[in-house]
Design an enzyme around this catalytic site. Structure first.
Site, PDB file in Angstrom:
ATOM      1  N   SER A  72       1.062  -0.777   0.059  1.00 34.39           N
ATOM      2  CA  SER A  72      -0.050   0.263  -0.416  1.00 34.39           C
ATOM      3  C   SER A  72       0.435   1.113  -0.004  1.00 34.39           C
ATOM      4  CB  SER A  72      -1.165   0.164   1.164  1.00 34.39           C
ATOM      5  OG  SER A  72      -1.944   1.355   1.491  1.00 34.39           O
ATOM      6  N   LYS A 105       2.605  -3.217   7.812  1.00 32.09           N
ATOM      7  CA  LYS A 105       3.187  -3.742   5.715  1.00 32.09           C
ATOM      8  C   LYS A 105       4.377  -3.648   4.806  1.00 32.09           C
ATOM      9  CE  LYS A 105      -2.331  -3.174   3.836  1.00 32.09           C
ATOM     10  NZ  LYS A 105      -1.649  -4.244   2.886  1.00 32.09           N
ATOM     11  N   ASP A 119       4.942   6.714   6.554  1.00 27.54           N
ATOM     12  CA  ASP A 119       3.984   7.884   6.685  1.00 27.54           C
ATOM     13  C   ASP A 119       3.867   6.975   7.923  1.00 27.54           C
ATOM     14  OD1 ASP A 119       3.262   9.770   8.489  1.00 27.54           O
ATOM     15  OD2 ASP A 119       1.603  10.122   6.391  1.00 27.54           O
TER      16      ASP A 119
END
Length: 326
Positions: A192, A221, A197
């Site tokens: 993703s 992830k 961030d």
């Protein structure tokens, strides 16, 4: 060839196999024309999910590809077989990648798999406790000219045993280890955008107001991406923006790196376009290590959008020509 079914499958499915003459080791060949081009066996994990199913169906349409599905439950297997035209029992493994995948003793029938496309992901569900107040406020919101539902009031959670740490990290770690164990030539990971961030709003999904609880889906992830990067395997990491259910090939696919596309006004891409990129990665840059972010935009020109394969090839060529890491 028959792929078999992983450990944990129930007796009725096995009985169904033998009643209809299907076995774990042979394939029926019809016709006299012999195609000498080798068949690549590709395992699609999370194949019952919204993106994984599109990837699986895309591969089913491709020549010289034998696509095999891995799903978490028998229920998911039945749904996939029912809704995918070319999917049969012999094409599906049933296995929970979090705690049911024995890397040292892979399920029988996985030998000879050439590549893997990882589409597994933790999926949040709405907390019913937060849904009721939001629904009760709909008449008030409409009377005030506001949106019917204020989604900021909704809380999300993950099912027991299916939080991001377990699915997106522990489960994907097991899949990467399986790829190494079986000597796979390529792993494509659907991750993703935004995973660089830590303050991304998606990381708050599943957490309580005080910050406790399961969450940090993008951070987990990212940890899985790092495992794949350091695995020694050839890989392509595809990091899409907001996933939509639109048709493929309608908009231009835009590729970049390092979350630069997060600054774009449009941050979405159709799941079907992501599926096409996954399929393209089996051909384009198969022996390379590639990481990319992807979104789509309405074309400004009159020409039709380039295919996923053309876009991926152009991206890799441009990065190599300018001596940038892919």
């Amino acid at each position: 060839g028959a792929a078999g079914v992983a450990r944990g499958v129930t007796v009725p499915l096995l009985v169904f196999y033998h009643l209809f003459g299907l076995s774990f080791g042979w394939t029926l060949h019809l016709g006299s024309n012999v195609d000498t081009q080798p068949i690549n066996r590709v395992l699609v994990t999370g194949a019952a999910g919204r993106t994984g199913r599109l990837v699986y169906e895309k591969l089913k349409q491709m020549d010289h590809i034998e696509s095999i599905a891995l799903v978490r439950s028998e229920r998911s297997a039945r749904s996939l077989i029912k809704n995918c035209e070319k999917c049969g029992l012999e094409d599906v493994f049933v296995c929970d990648v979090v705690d049911g995948l024995d890397v040292e003793n892979p399920p029988e029938g996985m030998e000879g798999i050439d590549s893997m496309i990882i589409c597994t992901s933790a999926v949040p569900i709405i907390s019913k406790r937060s849904l009721i107040p939001a629904l009760l406020k709909i008449p008030i919101n409409l009377a005030r000219g506001k949106k019917a539902v204020d989604f900021r009031l909704l809380r999300f959670k993950f099912k027991q045993g299916q939080c991001p740490e377990k699915v997106d990290f522990i489960g994907q770690k097991a899949q990467i280890e399986l790829a190494k164990k079986l000597g796979m030539k390529k792993v494509v990971l659907v991750s993703s955008m935004g995973s660089n961030d830590p303050d991304h709003f998606l990381n708050k999904v599943g957490k309580n107001p005080d910050g406790s609880g399961d969450g940090d889906i993008l951070l987990w992830k990212r940890k899985a991406e790092e495992l794949l990067i350091n695995s020694g395997l050839s890989y392509t990491i595809i990091r899409p923006g907001i996933l939509t259910d639109g048709q493929p090939g309608i908009k231009d696919i835009i590729l970049d790196v390092d979350d630069k596309l997060m600054e774009s006004k449009e941050k979405s891409i159709a799941r079907a376009d992501v599926a096409n990129l996954c399929a393209a990665a089996l051909k384009v840059g198969k022996e390379k290590t590639v990481s990319l972010d992807c979104i789509s935009r309405v074309s400004n020109g009159s020409s039709l959008p380039k295919s996923a394969e053309e876009v991926l090839q152009g991206f890799i060529t441009e990065r190599e020509t300018s001596n940038k890491s892919v």
